[in-house]
Design a protein around this motif. Structure first.
Motif, PDB file in Angstrom:
ATOM      1  N   ILE A 197       0.852  -1.186   0.000  1.00 31.24           N
ATOM      2  CA  ILE A 197       0.000   0.000   0.000  1.00 31.24           C
ATOM      3  C   ILE A 197       0.890   1.238   0.000  1.00 31.24           C
ATOM      4  CG2 ILE A 197      -1.705   1.314   1.324  1.00 31.24           C
ATOM      5  CD1 ILE A 197      -2.803  -1.328   2.332  1.00 31.24           C
ATOM      6  N   ASN A 198       0.594   2.166  -0.870  1.00 34.40           N
ATOM      7  CA  ASN A 198       1.336   3.419  -0.967  1.00 34.40           C
ATOM      8  C   ASN A 198       1.254   4.182   0.356  1.00 34.40           C
ATOM      9  OD1 ASN A 198       2.246   6.040  -1.609  1.00 34.40           O
ATOM     10  ND2 ASN A 198       1.526   5.856  -3.725  1.00 34.40           N
TER      11      ASN A 198
ATOM     12  N   GLN B  66       1.670   7.209   0.928  1.00 31.85           N
ATOM     13  CA  GLN B  66       0.955   8.481   0.776  1.00 31.85           C
ATOM     14  C   GLN B  66      -0.537   8.335   1.076  1.00 31.85           C
ATOM     15  OE1 GLN B  66       1.648  12.000  -1.033  1.00 31.85           O
ATOM     16  NE2 GLN B  66       3.065  11.536   0.626  1.00 31.85           N
ATOM     17  N   LEU B  67      -1.059   7.114   0.928  1.00 28.94           N
ATOM     18  CA  LEU B  67      -2.467   6.886   1.231  1.00 28.94           C
ATOM     19  C   LEU B  67      -2.756   7.153   2.700  1.00 28.94           C
ATOM     20  CD1 LEU B  67      -5.230   5.961   0.171  1.00 28.94           C
ATOM     21  CD2 LEU B  67      -4.552   3.606   0.677  1.00 28.94           C
ATOM     22  N   TYR B  68      -1.808   6.833   3.573  1.00 28.61           N
ATOM     23  CA  TYR B  68      -2.002   7.094   4.997  1.00 28.61           C
ATOM     24  C   TYR B  68      -1.973   8.594   5.296  1.00 28.61           C
ATOM     25  CZ  TYR B  68      -1.158   2.095   5.473  1.00 28.61           C
ATOM     26  OH  TYR B  68      -1.235   0.723   5.366  1.00 28.61           O
TER      27      TYR B  68
ATOM     28  N   VAL C 214      -6.907   8.545  -4.739  1.00 30.28           N
ATOM     29  CA  VAL C 214      -6.867   7.225  -4.090  1.00 30.28           C
ATOM     30  C   VAL C 214      -6.651   6.135  -5.133  1.00 30.28           C
ATOM     31  CG1 VAL C 214      -8.142   5.553  -2.695  1.00 30.28           C
ATOM     32  CG2 VAL C 214      -8.366   7.989  -2.218  1.00 30.28           C
TER      33      VAL C 214
ATOM     34  N   MET D 288      -3.129   5.953  -6.311  1.00 27.96           N
ATOM     35  CA  MET D 288      -2.198   5.413  -5.320  1.00 27.96           C
ATOM     36  C   MET D 288      -2.306   3.903  -5.153  1.00 27.96           C
ATOM     37  SD  MET D 288      -2.577   8.185  -2.234  1.00 27.96           S
ATOM     38  CE  MET D 288      -2.005   9.881  -2.379  1.00 27.96           C
ATOM     39  N   THR D 289      -3.345   3.282  -5.712  1.00 21.82           N
ATOM     40  CA  THR D 289      -3.585   1.861  -5.466  1.00 21.82           C
ATOM     41  C   THR D 289      -3.748   1.109  -6.776  1.00 21.82           C
ATOM     42  OG1 THR D 289      -5.962   2.296  -5.269  1.00 21.82           O
ATOM     43  CG2 THR D 289      -4.695   2.239  -3.235  1.00 21.82           C
TER      44      THR D 289
ATOM     45  N   ARG E 259      -7.190  -2.062  -4.450  1.00 18.84           N
ATOM     46  CA  ARG E 259      -8.120  -0.943  -4.584  1.00 18.84           C
ATOM     47  C   ARG E 259      -9.212  -0.976  -3.524  1.00 18.84           C
ATOM     48  NH1 ARG E 259      -8.385  -0.311 -10.649  1.00 18.84           N
ATOM     49  NH2 ARG E 259      -6.489   0.926 -10.501  1.00 18.84           N
TER      50      ARG E 259
ATOM     51  N   GLY F 165      -7.650   0.028  -0.333  1.00 17.52           N
ATOM     52  CA  GLY F 165      -7.263   1.433  -0.464  1.00 17.52           C
ATOM     53  C   GLY F 165      -8.438   2.366  -0.235  1.00 17.52           C
TER      54      GLY F 165
ATOM     55  N   TYR G 277      -9.236   4.962   2.913  1.00 24.14           N
ATOM     56  CA  TYR G 277      -9.622   6.352   2.626  1.00 24.14           C
ATOM     57  C   TYR G 277     -10.970   6.693   3.265  1.00 24.14           C
ATOM     58  CZ  TYR G 277     -11.994   9.860  -0.318  1.00 24.14           C
ATOM     59  OH  TYR G 277     -12.739  10.915  -0.773  1.00 24.14           O
TER      60      TYR G 277
END
Length: 399
Positions: free
Chosen positions: A210-211, A213-215, A326, A329-330, A335, A338, A342
């Motif tokens: 998982i990216n 940046q998603l967090y 989002v 990033m996934t 997905r 992800g 989000y």
């Protein structure tokens, strides 16, 4: 295929506008305090906050369509609960079911939209899906108008949301939601199968992490949604307390904004495809913060209409940009989780925001609006400084 999905979302979303605008008014009619109004909006978000990571992971394991249908079914049942609700505990139960159902339905629809679209036009596609939800709400609001005029006058001759009007509206919304369930079964296909067929082995191997940046986005969304969703029910209470108690005037004040949400996101989403995801997100937060800060100084309904419409225009570009970010990033096999993370951030914010703002509103009427303005400005700063934009950097994947 995407058009069928969006039509189903439209049918299942007829109650969105009436719940947002009418629930604070109806609950006040049956004696709810500001804190109880906050509870009504927070309880549904709480159930989705707990469930969304699990549902998101399940989307990646078992497919999208079963959870789309499960969400619509729960929405339909929640409409029937709202229809018979005459006290706060039953409204809380209905809000819990509705929040979980809508959250599951939208989580599945966001993931399916990402499955079906290419990165280059992704924000526009998310705008169309988001637009279908609000267009459904707009149609549901228009359906409510004749019902209110026929059954919504109290003994003093004032137009209010009477229990009879409330029951008729939500019985109809429930019926249409069951139609949406049937349409989903017959006309929406499973997109996860389509997605896997189009992925290369290299793409499949690259999607195990998982990216990070998603967090970062998740934290920003939690902060800003806590603030923005926290004041949503209290704008209506503030209008009732300080400007007008005329339901018709309040509805007319928000009609232009509802029209914007019902018809503009599909067109505004292309801004994020052309100029990147961060710009519309930052503009949306900034304009919303400024709008919030001036609410305590309003004395007539007209400026509220102008500010609400401008805010809707900006957010109609910002929300698809956020959802497209989002998806950027996934990968396909991440997905579901992800979008689960989000929307978890969004749900956590929607749990804490109404409770905190309800407590503040009971003490200082202008407090929630000033606090929201400051927090959204902080959110703008965090978006510009902390987030990277894969679409602008040319690093997005196509599916």
């Amino acid at each position: 295929m995407l058009k069928n999905l969006q039509f189903v979302i439209l049918l299942a979303s007829l109650s969105i506008v009436v719940l947002t605008a009418g629930l604070p008014i109806y609950s006040s009619e049956i004696g709810a305090t500001g804190f109880e109004v906050g509870q009504l909006f927070a309880i549904g978000a709480l159930t989705t906050a707990v469930a969304r990571p699990l549902v998101g992971r399940a989307l990646d394991l078992y497919g999208r369509k079963p959870f789309l249908m499960l969400g619509i079914l729960i929405v339909a049942l929640s409409m029937l609960l709202f229809a018979i609700a005459r006290n706060i505990p039953l409204l809380l139960l209905a809000s819990t079911a509705q929040g979980f159902g809508v959250g599951t339905m939208l989580l599945a629809s966001y993931t399916m939209t990402a499955d079906l679209t290419m990165a280059k036009g992704r924000a526009g596609s998310f705008g169309s899906t988001e637009q279908s939800q609000y267009r459904g709400g707009l149609y549901g609001g228009l359906l409510a108008i004749p019902i209110l005029f026929l059954t919504g006058f109290n003994p003093q001759g004032q137009l209010r949301i009477t229990p009879l009007a409330w029951t008729i509206m939500f019985a109809l919304y429930g019926l249409v939601a069951f139609v949406a369930l049937a349409a989903a079964h017959f006309y929406v296909r499973e997109t996860y199968i389509i997605l896997v067929r189009h992925e290369s082995p290299e793409e499949q191997r690259s999607e195990n992490r998982i990216n990070k940046q998603l967090y970062v986005l998740m934290a920003i969304v939690a902060l800003t949604s806590a603030s923005a969703s926290g004041i949503a029910p209290f704008i209506l209470k503030f209008i009732e307390d300080h400007i007008t108690q005329d339901v018709a005037m309040i509805a007319l004040a928000y009609l232009p904004a509802s029209i914007v949400w019902g018809f503009l996101p599909s067109k505004m989403g292309v801004i994020a495809d052309r100029f990147g995801r961060k710009l519309p997100m930052a503009v949306g937060l900034t304009v919303s913060g400024l709008f919030s800060a001036v609410i305590p100084f309003l004395t007539t309904i007209f400026p509220l209409t102008v500010f609400a419409t401008v805010e809707a225009v900006c957010y109609s570009a910002a929300v698809p940009a956020e959802q497209a970010l989002v998806a950027d990033m996934t990968g396909g096999k991440q997905r579901g989780i992800g979008f689960g993370l989000y929307t978890l951030g969004m749900s956590v914010g929607r749990v804490l925001g109404p409770l905190a703002m309800g407590w503040l509103y009971d003490r200082i009427r202008s407090g929630p609006f000033i606090a929201n303005g400051v927090i959204l400005m902080i959110g703008t700063f965090l978006v510009l400084v902390l987030l990277r934009d894969p679409a602008k950097q040319g690093k997005t994947k196509t599916v």
